[in-house]
Design a protein around this motif. Structure first.
Motif, PDB file in Angstrom:
ATOM      1  N   TYR A 100       0.850  -1.200   0.000  1.00 38.65           N
ATOM      2  CA  TYR A 100       0.000   0.000   0.000  1.00 38.65           C
ATOM      3  C   TYR A 100       0.882   1.244   0.000  1.00 38.65           C
ATOM      4  N   SER A 106      -5.976   1.593  -4.571  1.00 37.61           N
ATOM      5  CA  SER A 106      -6.167   3.009  -4.234  1.00 37.61           C
ATOM      6  C   SER A 106      -4.827   3.756  -4.222  1.00 37.61           C
ATOM      7  N   ARG A 147     -14.779   7.608  -3.641  1.00 42.38           N
ATOM      8  CA  ARG A 147     -13.550   7.922  -2.911  1.00 42.38           C
ATOM      9  C   ARG A 147     -12.466   8.208  -3.934  1.00 42.38           C
TER      10      ARG A 147
HETATM   11  O1  LIG Z   1      -9.969  10.255   1.933  1.00 40.54           O
HETATM   12  C1  LIG Z   1      -9.993   9.507   2.874  1.00 40.54           C
HETATM   13  N1  LIG Z   1      -9.003   8.625   3.149  1.00 40.54           N
HETATM   14  C2  LIG Z   1      -7.869   8.494   2.251  1.00 40.54           C
HETATM   15  C3  LIG Z   1      -8.233   7.590   1.085  1.00 40.54           C
HETATM   16  O2  LIG Z   1      -9.283   6.966   1.066  1.00 40.54           O
HETATM   17  N2  LIG Z   1      -7.359   7.490   0.068  1.00 40.54           N
HETATM   18  C4  LIG Z   1      -6.094   8.203  -0.024  1.00 40.54           C
HETATM   19  C5  LIG Z   1      -5.649   7.994  -1.481  1.00 40.54           C
HETATM   20  C6  LIG Z   1      -6.712   7.187  -2.144  1.00 40.54           C
HETATM   21  C7  LIG Z   1      -7.562   6.609  -1.063  1.00 40.54           C
HETATM   22  C8  LIG Z   1      -7.083   5.206  -0.655  1.00 40.54           C
HETATM   23  O3  LIG Z   1      -5.875   4.982  -0.614  1.00 40.54           O
HETATM   24  O4  LIG Z   1      -7.951   4.397  -0.255  1.00 40.54           O
HETATM   25  O5  LIG Z   1     -11.044   9.450   3.782  1.00 40.54           O
HETATM   26  C9  LIG Z   1     -11.927  10.576   3.785  1.00 40.54           C
HETATM   27  C10 LIG Z   1     -11.453  11.537   4.860  1.00 40.54           C
HETATM   28  C11 LIG Z   1     -12.053  11.522   6.126  1.00 40.54           C
HETATM   29  C12 LIG Z   1     -11.628  12.416   7.087  1.00 40.54           C
HETATM   30  C13 LIG Z   1     -10.608  13.314   6.811  1.00 40.54           C
HETATM   31  C14 LIG Z   1      -9.990  13.317   5.551  1.00 40.54           C
HETATM   32  C15 LIG Z   1     -10.420  12.426   4.570  1.00 40.54           C
END
Ligand SMILES: O=C(NCC(=O)N1CCC[C@H]1C(=O)O)OCc1ccccc1
Length: 724
Positions: free
Chosen positions: A480, A561, A654
């Motif tokens: 990851y 992701s 997302r």
């Molecule tokens: O975006 C994310 N998390 C990161 C995420 O889901 N990402 C980050 C990059 C792509 C994807 C993944 O790797 O699942 O969750 C929403 C959130 C909640 C509270 C504060 C900030 C953001």
């Protein structure tokens, strides 16, 4: 072998952006609109192409059958107490969604409290969060459809299981926390869409801005909810809420991205002249006291005695520690559990009056301890095997708590820890057994291999016992590498099937960007250091080849992701090193990711192309912008891209599917369509799921179908034969 006929996708050569003087073409910009007919046609043609390839993957049906069989075992999660009842989630094996049960006692008859499987005929409505009121009168729960991040909150009266009329919409990235008077709960939401703004729950790409914190009074309409906090000057800010164990304080946290840093404001609910009722119908925000008003560290409140608070923090402690502060003297902080010099403090939870359950991560394995809340001193070490501990739902007033243990060869054990006597008593409360799985046939190794800059990278290798290290084995390497997210051992029935029936070795590399060694490890794989993640992963692959586990044409890499970026970047940089690549819901357009849904929150990890210096970080590795024909590079031998499957889903809000669509079109064009008789004979395809999202809440059947498809593709492409 025959070359695939890829569907031609229109290239709009007129779309060229200027990033700080650098011109960057974006010919597939039109793929960013999910509602355009042309995009729907693009998807249809890609689905047809992929189906035609999957038809030739002859292990698909057998994999589907074996995975279904191995997954079909009862699974339990840790029980937790609310009021005088116990609650736990359970899945009999193949149920689309796990079911919430309630029982008076641990050994009394349990009954179904909430079964999400009754909420849709295809299992695509899932439970995203639950919160039970202090005296267990009410259950509030968040429902999500087709895997979208959008949530609708409902309320059920526990005693008669009657669902109340309360329905809260436009909820996203929200906790639910009740006031102890049981009159209602705090939650977070986004403003209702403006006129004409199209929001259709998960297929839209609009940016999520102006998060708000509300309080809902039970039995009222959502438009009567009390607006507790919002910040018009900071559209990216997001608000979390927690009512303290004593019911006295509302702790509000503010985040502006994904870094482990947050503000902490508190409100003494008992000091509000007319309680929260006093705010009904008014636009006055709650009177918060600002304890922490910067984003320089993470602070999570884990206990308080009146104004004396204990926080879990990484302030001056990249491996985390516990500190104490009296709200009356907010500048005086004292360490309670100092930062460990090597291990990362992972969780801390108050239990049994004045004790703490804490877990550390030590070389990617968990250690569990009981400590004294007041002094932080170590009282007991709890015996756990090499693996992961999770699901500690303890309450201060409970003398007993439960935790889940899992590892690569342990499907899942729920332990009970009784602290009522001097020495803790840890027993097996529930053991999840997977019939037909004999752990003695497998071995787990943890290696530490040097990356490009010499940094030692941990990697778990799971294989059948006593395999020959002759390079003959298909190998699946997963990582990851971001968001300080740590990948500790977990049980995967699917990978056991791959090992047993395809002879596959499966590996997990704990590359930089994760939280395995705390915030330094995270920062070493973020922002300007992102290339370290790719180097760590590439050197892990080289290690597996040089150690004789596998060879490039039998090596399949997989990531999801942020891990999808890893896969996209690594096949661009080292197409010669892999035989197959599986990239799930990848963030592939690193110049534009911040424009869609919650992408703006990820600039804390990646940077943003709006800034010149950060643009130059991103353009160097962005998967979409670095697809090059290997045979035209100075590769020392004839090379093509590995067989590649990109995976996405129509309701992934997302990481919106446009990332995958644009990369797919670019790879199919640059590597094949634009040439006569291109040397690229390995397929470049996409598996596009419908009525599904980023992954959370995906029904079991859809997970099995996808696993069978992608691993049958892998099996064919690394040319591994079926072992009965
Ligand atoms: O975006 C994310 N998390 C990161 C995420 O889901 N990402 C980050 C990059 C792509 C994807 C993944 O790797 O699942 O969750 C929403 C959130 C909640 C509270 C504060 C900030 C953001």
């Amino acid at each position: 072998e025959e070359r695939l006929q890829y569907p031609a996708a229109r290239r709009d050569e007129s779309v060229v952006d200027d990033y700080h003087g650098v011109k960057v073409a974006d010919p597939y910009r039109w793929l960013e609109d999910p509602d355009a007919e042309e995009v729907k046609e693009f998807v249809e043609k890609q689905v047809k192409l992929t189906d035609s390839v999957l038809k030739t993957c002859e292990t698909k049906e057998k994999l589907h059958e074996k995975i279904t069989k191995l997954i079909d075992h009862p699974r339990y999660d840790t029980p937790f107490k609310r009021g005088n009842s116990y609650f736990y989630f359970h899945n009999t094996g193949l149920q689309a969604q796990s079911v919430l049960f309630i029982q008076d006692d641990l050994d009394s008859e349990a009954e179904v409290l909430l079964d999400p499987n009754t909420l849709s005929d295809d299992g695509t409505v899932s439970l995203s969060s639950i919160a039970i009121s202090e005296d267990a009168t009410y259950l509030s729960y968040g429902l999500s459809s087709s895997g979208s991040d959008w949530v609708t909150i409902r309320v059920m009266k526990i005693q008669d299981k009657k669902v109340e009329p309360d329905t809260l919409s436009w909820v996203k990235f929200s906790g639910i926390t009740w006031t102890h008077d049981g009159k209602g709960f705090f939650y977070s939401r986004y403003p209702a869409p403006q006129e004409g703004e199209k929001i259709d729950a998960g297929t839209e790409t609009n940016s999520n801005l102006y998060h708000e914190l509300y309080y809902h009074f039970l039995g009222t309409d959502q438009n009567e909810d009390v607006l507790c906090w919002r910040d018009q000057e900071n559209p990216k800010h997001m608000f979390g809420s927690k009512v303290t164990d004593d019911g006295k304080y509302l702790i509000m946290t503010t985040e502006e991205g994904c870094d482990p840093v947050n503000k902490v404001y508190h409100c003494d609910l008992s000091s509000l002249p007319k309680g929260l009722e006093g705010f009904r119908g008014s636009k006055t925000l709650l009177p918060f006291v600002k304890l922490i008003d910067t984003f320089d560290a993470q602070y999570i409140a884990i206990a308080n005695d009146e104004t004396l608070f204990t926080f879990f923090t990484n302030k001056d402690a990249p491996k985390y520690k516990l500190v104490r502060v009296d709200l009356k003297e907010p500048s005086k902080w004292t360490d309670i559990v100092a930062e460990h010099e090597k291990d990362v403090l992972s969780t801390a939870c108050v239990v049994n009056g004045n004790q703490l359950v804490v877990s550390y991560m030590s070389d990617v394995k968990h250690i569990l301890q009981i400590r004294d809340l007041e002094s932080g001193s170590l009282l007991h070490r709890l015996p756990v095997d090499i693996g992961s501990v999770g699901g500690v739902f303890a309450r201060r007033k409970d003398t007993t708590f439960f935790f889940r243990f899992t590892s690569f060869l342990t499907p899942g054990v729920i332990h009970k820890c009784d602290l009522s006597s001097e020495a803790p008593e840890v027993t097996v409360f529930r053991e999840i057994s997977v019939h037909g799985f004999d752990r003695r046939a497998f071995q787990v190794t943890q290696v530490f291999y040097p990356s490009k800059d010499g940094t030692k990278i941990p990697m778990f290798i799971v294989a059948k016992k006593d395999i020959e290290l002759d390079g003959s084995h298909p190998c699946l390497l997963y990582a990851y590498g971001g968001f300080s997210s740590s990948m500790t051992p977990f049980f995967s029935a699917t990978r056991i099937v791959l090992s047993r029936h395809l002879g596959a070795v499966f590996c997990f590399a704990n590359i930089r960007g994760g939280g395995e060694y705390g915030e330094e490890w995270h920062k070493a794989g973020a922002l300007a250091n992102k290339q370290n993640c790719f180097d760590d992963f590439i050197y892990g692959a080289e290690y597996l080849v040089s150690a004789g586990y596998t060879q490039p044409r039998k090596l399949c890499i997989e990531g999801s992701s942020n891990g999808g970026i890893l896969i996209g970047a690594c096949i661009n940089q080292r197409p010669d090193l892999f035989g197959c690549a599986l990239a799930h819901v990848g963030v592939m357009d690193m110049l534009r990711f911040h424009k869609f849904t919650i992408g703006h929150a990820w600039t804390s990890e990646f940077g943003c192309s709006d800034k010149e210096e950060e643009f130059h970080w991103l353009i160097k590795y962005s998967p979409l912008h670095n697809v090059k024909r290997p045979w035209e590079q100075k590769m020392d031998r004839f090379v093509q891209y590995p067989s590649t499957m990109l995976l996405t889903a129509d309701h992934d809000d997302r990481v919106v599917p446009l990332h995958t669509f644009k990369l797919l079109a670019t790879m199919q064009y640059e590597l094949s369509l634009r040439l006569e008789n291109s040397p690229q004979t390995n397929p470049i395809i996409a598996r596009i799921e419908v009525k599904a999202g980023h992954g959370a809440g995906r029904p079991t059947q859809k997970m099995i179908d996808e696993a069978a498809d992608r691993y049958a593709f892998m099996a064919k492409m690394v040319d591994s034969s079926w072992i009965d």
